[in-house]
Scaffold this motif. Structure first.
Motif, short mmCIF file in Angstrom:
data_model
loop_
_atom_site.label_atom_id
_atom_site.label_comp_id
_atom_site.label_asym_id
_atom_site.label_seq_id
_atom_site.Cartn_x
_atom_site.Cartn_y
_atom_site.Cartn_z
N LYS A 143 0.85 -1.19 0.00
CA LYS A 143 0.00 0.00 0.00
C LYS A 143 0.88 1.24 0.00
CE LYS A 143 -0.67 -0.01 5.04
NZ LYS A 143 0.26 -1.12 5.32
N GLU A 144 0.29 2.36 -0.34
CA GLU A 144 1.05 3.60 -0.36
C GLU A 144 1.72 3.86 0.98
OE1 GLU A 144 -1.72 6.03 -3.60
OE2 GLU A 144 -1.12 6.99 -1.71
N ASP A 145 2.95 4.36 0.92
CA ASP A 145 3.78 4.69 2.08
C ASP A 145 4.44 3.48 2.72
OD1 ASP A 145 1.46 7.28 3.05
OD2 ASP A 145 3.26 7.44 1.81
N ASP A 146 4.17 2.26 2.21
CA ASP A 146 4.95 1.10 2.65
C ASP A 146 6.42 1.30 2.27
OD1 ASP A 146 2.74 -1.82 2.30
OD2 ASP A 146 2.94 -0.29 3.86
N GLU A 160 22.38 -1.71 -0.09
CA GLU A 160 21.03 -1.97 0.41
C GLU A 160 20.26 -0.66 0.33
OE1 GLU A 160 20.68 -3.76 4.22
OE2 GLU A 160 18.49 -3.80 4.16
N LEU A 161 19.25 -0.63 -0.50
CA LEU A 161 18.52 0.59 -0.77
C LEU A 161 17.08 0.47 -0.31
CD1 LEU A 161 19.89 1.27 -4.37
CD2 LEU A 161 20.62 2.34 -2.25
N LYS A 162 16.58 1.56 0.24
CA LYS A 162 15.20 1.61 0.72
C LYS A 162 14.35 2.42 -0.25
CE LYS A 162 16.08 1.20 5.68
NZ LYS A 162 15.87 1.84 7.00
N LEU A 163 13.10 2.00 -0.40
CA LEU A 163 12.15 2.71 -1.25
C LEU A 163 10.81 2.83 -0.54
CD1 LEU A 163 13.46 0.13 -3.29
CD2 LEU A 163 12.94 2.00 -4.88
N VAL A 164 10.05 3.84 -0.93
CA VAL A 164 8.70 4.02 -0.41
C VAL A 164 7.72 3.93 -1.58
CG1 VAL A 164 8.87 6.55 -0.59
CG2 VAL A 164 7.16 5.51 0.94
N VAL A 165 6.61 3.26 -1.35
CA VAL A 165 5.57 3.12 -2.38
C VAL A 165 4.83 4.45 -2.50
CG1 VAL A 165 3.47 1.90 -3.07
CG2 VAL A 165 5.29 0.66 -1.88
N VAL A 166 4.79 4.99 -3.72
CA VAL A 166 4.11 6.27 -3.92
C VAL A 166 2.81 6.12 -4.71
CG1 VAL A 166 6.18 7.69 -3.68
CG2 VAL A 166 5.59 6.79 -5.92
N TRP A 167 2.67 5.06 -5.50
CA TRP A 167 1.40 4.80 -6.16
C TRP A 167 1.27 3.32 -6.48
CZ3 TRP A 167 2.14 2.89 -11.08
CH2 TRP A 167 3.28 3.29 -11.78
N THR A 175 -1.41 -9.60 -10.43
CA THR A 175 -0.19 -8.93 -9.99
C THR A 175 -0.47 -7.45 -9.77
OG1 THR A 175 0.54 -8.49 -12.25
CG2 THR A 175 1.29 -10.54 -11.23
N TYR A 176 0.47 -6.80 -9.11
CA TYR A 176 0.35 -5.39 -8.83
C TYR A 176 1.53 -4.65 -9.46
CZ TYR A 176 -2.65 -7.17 -5.05
OH TYR A 176 -3.61 -7.82 -4.33
N GLY A 177 1.29 -3.39 -9.82
CA GLY A 177 2.37 -2.52 -10.27
C GLY A 177 2.53 -1.38 -9.28
N TYR A 178 3.78 -1.09 -8.92
CA TYR A 178 4.04 -0.07 -7.93
C TYR A 178 5.10 0.92 -8.43
CZ TYR A 178 1.83 -3.44 -4.80
OH TYR A 178 0.96 -4.32 -4.21
N GLY A 179 4.83 2.19 -8.20
CA GLY A 179 5.85 3.21 -8.37
C GLY A 179 6.49 3.47 -7.02
N LEU A 180 7.79 3.32 -6.94
CA LEU A 180 8.50 3.49 -5.67
C LEU A 180 9.60 4.54 -5.82
CD1 LEU A 180 8.15 0.05 -6.10
CD2 LEU A 180 8.51 0.29 -3.64
N ARG A 181 9.82 5.32 -4.78
CA ARG A 181 10.85 6.35 -4.77
C ARG A 181 11.93 5.96 -3.77
NH1 ARG A 181 11.04 10.47 -1.23
NH2 ARG A 181 8.84 10.20 -0.70
N PHE A 182 13.21 6.15 -4.18
CA PHE A 182 14.30 5.85 -3.27
C PHE A 182 14.27 6.79 -2.07
CE2 PHE A 182 16.42 2.53 -5.34
CZ PHE A 182 16.53 2.79 -6.69
#
Length: 212
Positions: A143-146, A160-167, A175-182
C-alpha cells in the motif's frame, strides 16, 4: 563555467541522419572530448543536440558544436575518431523524479516490515529504473507509504537501498504494479544508480545499432 562535473558518457543526435551515436566523454579542464567507435567519419564541423550523462547532475541536454578529427592516439586508443566539443547552450537538465529512465527486467528479492518486527520476503520484477526510483511488478500486496528494501551491486559494491511506495496499479493478471521512490540515498548511492542507468542505455543503443 564548466557545464559538466562528472561525465564519461554521452549520446550524439547525428545531424545528417535520424540516428543516435553513443560516445565516451573525457573532461580535461575546460575542454570536452568525445570519442567515437567506428571508422565511417570524416573531418568536419557540425552543431547538434548532445545528451551528457553526468553522474552528479543527471542528463544534460545541450546544443553543442563539434569539430571531428582523426584521433592521434589511434591505434593505441580504441577510438579512431574524436570530437572537440563546445557547449553552446544547455537546453534542459533531467534529474531526480524526472531523471532519465531505462527499461529493465530485473527479478530481485525484496523485504518489507510486517506486523511487529516480522520481515516479509517476496520477489518483484523491476520494469524500469532511474536514479529517482523504480516501477515494480509483484504478486505481493503493498500500500502507499509502505517501505521496502533490496540489495544489488550497481557498481563496485553491494548496496542496500530503501524505497517508499508512492502509487499502486492493479491488473487482471493477479499482480500489482508499484511506483517506488528511493529514500535517503547518499550522493555515492545516487551516483552509482545513475551510472548503472546510463550504462544500460548505452548497451541498449549499441545492441540496436548492431541489429540494424
Amino acid at each position: 563555467m564548466m557545464v559538466l562535473r562528472d561525465c564519461n558518457r554521452g549520446m550524439v543526435h547525428w545531424p545528417e541522419e535520424d540516428r543516435n551515436l553513443p560516445v565516451d566523454v573525457e573532461l580535461q579542464g575546460e575542454e570536452i572530448f568525445l570519442y567515437f567507435k567506428g571508422y565511417k567519419f570524416q573531418d568536419s564541423r557540425f552543431v547538434s543536440e548532445i545528451d551528457f550523462y553526468d553522474k552528479q547532475q543527471g542528463m544534460i541536454v545541450t546544443l553543442s558544436e563539434v569539430v571531428m578529427k582523426r584521433n592521434p592516439a589511434f591505434p593505441d586508443s580504441p577510438y579512431p575518431w574524436m570530437g572537440v566539443c563546445d557547449v553552446k547552450e544547455v537546453l534542459r537538465v533531467v534529474q531526480r523524479q524526472n531523471d532519465v529512465r531505462v527499461s529493465v527486467a530485473m527479478e530481485l528479492p525484496f523485504v518489507k516490515k510486517g506486523e511487529g518486527d516480522e520481515e516479509v520476503h517476496f520477489f518483484g520484477i523491476i520494469r524500469n529504473l532511474s536514479a529517482g526510483g523504480i516501477f515494480m511488478e509483484t504478486r505481493e500486496a503493498l500500500k502507499e507509504d509502505d517501505i521496502v528494501h533490496f540489495r544489488y551491486r550497481f557498481d563496485k559494491m553491494d548496496r542496500e537501498l530503501k524505497l517508499v511506495v508512492v502509487w499502486v496499479k492493479t491488473n487482471d493478471r493477479g499482480t500489482y504494479g508499484y511506483g517506488l521512490r528511493f529514500l535517503r540515498m547518499s550522493s555515492g548511492e545516487e551516483s552509482e544508480v545513475r551510472n548503472h542507468v546510463f550504462r544500460l542505455i548505452f548497451e541498449h543503443a549499441r545492441k540496436r545499432k548492431k541489429d540494424e
